[in-house]
Enzyme design. Sequence first.
Site, PDB file in Angstrom:
ATOM      1  N   CYS A 113       0.812  -1.223   0.000  1.00 20.71           N
ATOM      2  CA  CYS A 113       0.000   0.000   0.000  1.00 20.71           C
ATOM      3  C   CYS A 113       0.849   1.278   0.000  1.00 20.71           C
ATOM      4  CB  CYS A 113      -0.960   0.003   1.176  1.00 20.71           C
ATOM      5  SG  CYS A 113      -1.979  -1.478   1.242  1.00 20.71           S
ATOM      6  N   HIS A 246      -2.783   7.035   2.876  1.00 26.61           N
ATOM      7  CA  HIS A 246      -3.297   5.785   2.297  1.00 26.61           C
ATOM      8  C   HIS A 246      -4.705   5.527   2.823  1.00 26.61           C
ATOM      9  CE1 HIS A 246      -3.927   1.762   1.143  1.00 26.61           C
ATOM     10  NE2 HIS A 246      -3.680   1.238   2.334  1.00 26.61           N
ATOM     11  N   ASN A 276     -10.137  -0.058   0.313  1.00 26.66           N
ATOM     12  CA  ASN A 276      -8.670   0.025   0.271  1.00 26.66           C
ATOM     13  C   ASN A 276      -8.189  -0.550  -1.061  1.00 26.66           C
ATOM     14  OD1 ASN A 276      -5.932  -0.307   0.586  1.00 26.66           O
ATOM     15  ND2 ASN A 276      -6.052  -1.233   2.614  1.00 26.66           N
TER      16      ASN A 276
END
Length: 319
Positions: A113, A246, A276
């Site tokens: 990520c 993020h 996500n």
Amino acid sequence: MIYSRIVGTGSCLPPKIVTNAELAAQMDTSDEWIRTRTGIRQRHIAEASQTSSDLALPASREALSAAGLAPSDVDLIIVATSTPDYVFPSTACLLQAKLGIKGCPAFDIQAVCSGFVYGLAVADKFIRSGQHKCALVVGAEVFSRILDWNDRGTAVLFGDGAGAAVLRADSRPGVMASALHADGSHAGILSVPGNVCGGKVTGSPFLRMDGKAVFKLAVKVLDEVARETLAQCGLTTRDIDWLIPHQANARIIQATANKLGIDASKLVITVDRHANTSAASVPLALDLALRDGRIRPGQRVMLEGVGGGFTWGAVLVEM
Ligand code: ACO
């Protein structure tokens, strides 16, 4: 001095949207549980035939078009992905061919990520070296492929998508500072502990996560790395116009902003709509806030990544 500036961004989200209610019809979960724990309402899911490079291509074309550039202007391609099309060649090479160009270096970054933030920092250094003038940096993921759809603890958290940015050499700083970190001793709290061997998957092909450990570590390092990046320029959190962390979980984002003393009005949040999307989450959020006019020229934006590895990093940019 040579600096790099973001001159265009683009996005691609697969058209199929899966809501929390649809997931609740398939597994033992509820819209209420997912929303209150994560802020997620829905996610985009790619078709079985769509790969990361398929999503990267329209996002890249959109970023190049926003920059007023052609694929032939690009002299460096970096794709951040943990869900590459193949073991090899890299998704960046496949994207290069799809863009109809050849010759420039193209490689993938695997920082889960944090991948886009890693890619941006690396591209900035290539451009500052004077050897490259126009970099295409993409975060592209089909995370739905590595989810165990029988594990409600992880399946509800992720989505698919791609975001892209074009960086150009300039005499004015766009990327003002960056900091990257990793600590492999935390590999066990977030991983896909499998590989391909002898024609079979060895280990597990599915994402495994210790959610509470990830939460705690994410908030800690996102706070530290934002301060470290600002300190490089002699700035403080008051000097940031926008914070784009993020997009893992609305509670992680809020806790990070609280720790940094940044008002919620300065946050760009897309996790509610996208869930996500790993390496794609930061460029997708950046592109959205540029296109809807929230982020304006001259403003300072802090981009932050955190993910499996454990990896984390931040890039401070002036738009
Ligand atoms: N629906 C309903 N119940 C669920 C679900 C679900 N989807 N998932 C777990 N539960 C249950 C558990 O089984 C457990 O039930 P029990 O008490 O009967 O055993 C209960 O909910 C609580 O489970 P916890 O795992 O303790 O829930 P927690 O409050 O820690 O929330 C969460 C889980 C949302 C994953 C949280 O730990 C978190 O946000 N962690 C951060 C992880 C993250 O965002 N990861 C993204 C990837 S990492 C990255 O991008 C950096």
